[in-house]
Design an enzyme around this catalytic site. Sequence first.
Site, PDB file in Angstrom:
ATOM      1  CE  LYS A 259     -37.173 -35.137   5.254  1.00 31.94           C
ATOM      2  NZ  LYS A 259     -35.832 -34.315   5.143  1.00 31.94           N
TER       3      LYS A 259
HETATM    4  C1  PLP Z   1     -34.727 -32.581   4.379  1.00 34.29           C
HETATM    5  C2  PLP Z   1     -34.589 -32.407   3.144  1.00 34.29           C
HETATM    6  C3  PLP Z   1     -33.062 -32.255   2.806  1.00 34.29           C
HETATM    7  C4  PLP Z   1     -32.344 -32.046   3.568  1.00 34.29           C
HETATM    8  O1  PLP Z   1     -32.501 -33.291   3.919  1.00 34.29           O
HETATM    9  P1  PLP Z   1     -31.226 -33.392   5.724  1.00 34.29           P
HETATM   10  O2  PLP Z   1     -31.005 -34.900   6.023  1.00 34.29           O
HETATM   11  O3  PLP Z   1     -32.625 -32.512   6.699  1.00 34.29           O
HETATM   12  O4  PLP Z   1     -30.052 -33.429   5.075  1.00 34.29           O
HETATM   13  C5  PLP Z   1     -33.033 -31.719   0.988  1.00 34.29           C
HETATM   14  N1  PLP Z   1     -34.291 -31.923   0.564  1.00 34.29           N
HETATM   15  C6  PLP Z   1     -35.769 -32.275   1.360  1.00 34.29           C
HETATM   16  C7  PLP Z   1     -36.866 -31.906  -0.408  1.00 34.29           C
HETATM   17  C8  PLP Z   1     -35.967 -32.455   2.091  1.00 34.29           C
HETATM   18  O5  PLP Z   1     -36.974 -32.718   2.514  1.00 34.29           O
END
Ligand code: PLP
Length: 400
Positions: free
Chosen positions: A205
């Site tokens: 991210k």
């Molecule tokens: C990464 C992501 C999540 C989940 O996050 P985690 O930290 O991996 O649990 C939820 N929604 C979207 C759109 C994502 O890209």
Amino acid sequence: MTSQPDIPLFDLPYGPEEEEAVRRVLESKWLTLGPVTEEFEAAFAAYVGSKHAVAVCNGTAALHLALAVVGTGPEDEVIVPSLTFVATANAVLYCGAAPVFADITGEHDLTILPGEIERKITDRTKAILVMHYGGYACDMARIMETAERHKLFVMEDAAHAPGAVCAMPQASCPTEARGPWSVVHGPRRCGSLGNLGCFSFFSNKNLATGEGGMVVTNDGELAARLRTLRSHGMTTLTWQRHQGHAFSYDVTQLGYNYRPSEITSALGLAQLRKLEGFNASRRRLTRVYHQRLAEVPGVTLPFVGREAESACHILPVLLPESADRAKVMAGLREDGIQTSIHYPPIHQFSFYREHVLREPVHLPLTESVAQRELTLPLFPTMTEEQVERVVERLRARLVG
Ligand SMILES: *Cc1c(COP(=O)(O)O)cnc(C)c1O
């Protein structure tokens, strides 16, 4: 053994600041929820423009808590997009509620279509959970207007969108969720517009801590309940007892262990200081991509022209209908370029088809876009030469 791609999809922009931040936590000998997490929460709330931020162990836990804290339960429906990561809809299932999938806006805007939300509202609808695809804001002015009219909660899955801006010429928002909504004018950061905003700090991210997440809200009462739910429904924290501020505790409801660690919070603080700079690089590279890709015949560019407001989390393109996407991806892999797909639609997963959806769901735009979408490499330290190379190889692989 597969060799490392020359141009990966994503690269973690870590430096000595992150190492130093972790070292300081290790020296403090306090590893779980404590003062570093509190500092990260305060800094993140200020950055996003929300009154409160509650750190959790991952983005999925953030989504689950955001739905749970308003009492989402088995009688409820929650309207969600299908063109998103599966966690968006799974969080609804964790509450025992039913996800109701809504289609996207179109080829140039892959976020949920407000008119579709309106069509899917029933007397069981509890909340609307939107996702700012790629870091580009949904049409929040219309979504908030719909939510206010139907008295629904709005949650933002802002996993792609830390630092993204939503224009909001004028809209009514829950600046104090208990009282009447008030009109806000001008730009706001994604995550701060709905009742609750959810972020993920997973490794790939824009703000990465390995695992990690955050829920933001302007409602102090919701924030207090989020903190209780995050730690087993207990009324005091281990940290408070450690400091001698409390000696015992009560359990007032069924909670979870969704606590973050001080190590990830320290990484979060270090990454937050760099986020604006990294997002600026992402925007600049996205503009270069869009300029070069405009010259590749048959390729459609979602969100083109909206780089300035976006967190530019990923670089999605839509291939021409005639292209064989798997073959293009395999060809690019041979060229040392890693690509991906965002996303296989949730309503087409076998678990959802066989165990969740009571009747077949058809979302024409989501389905056609999902078949053609290809995600190209994008990360803050990428060079313009690398962007040129990706576009040149894509053009070549599309021809033959
Ligand atoms: C990464 C992501 C999540 C989940 O996050 P985690 O930290 O991996 O649990 C939820 N929604 C979207 C759109 C994502 O890209």
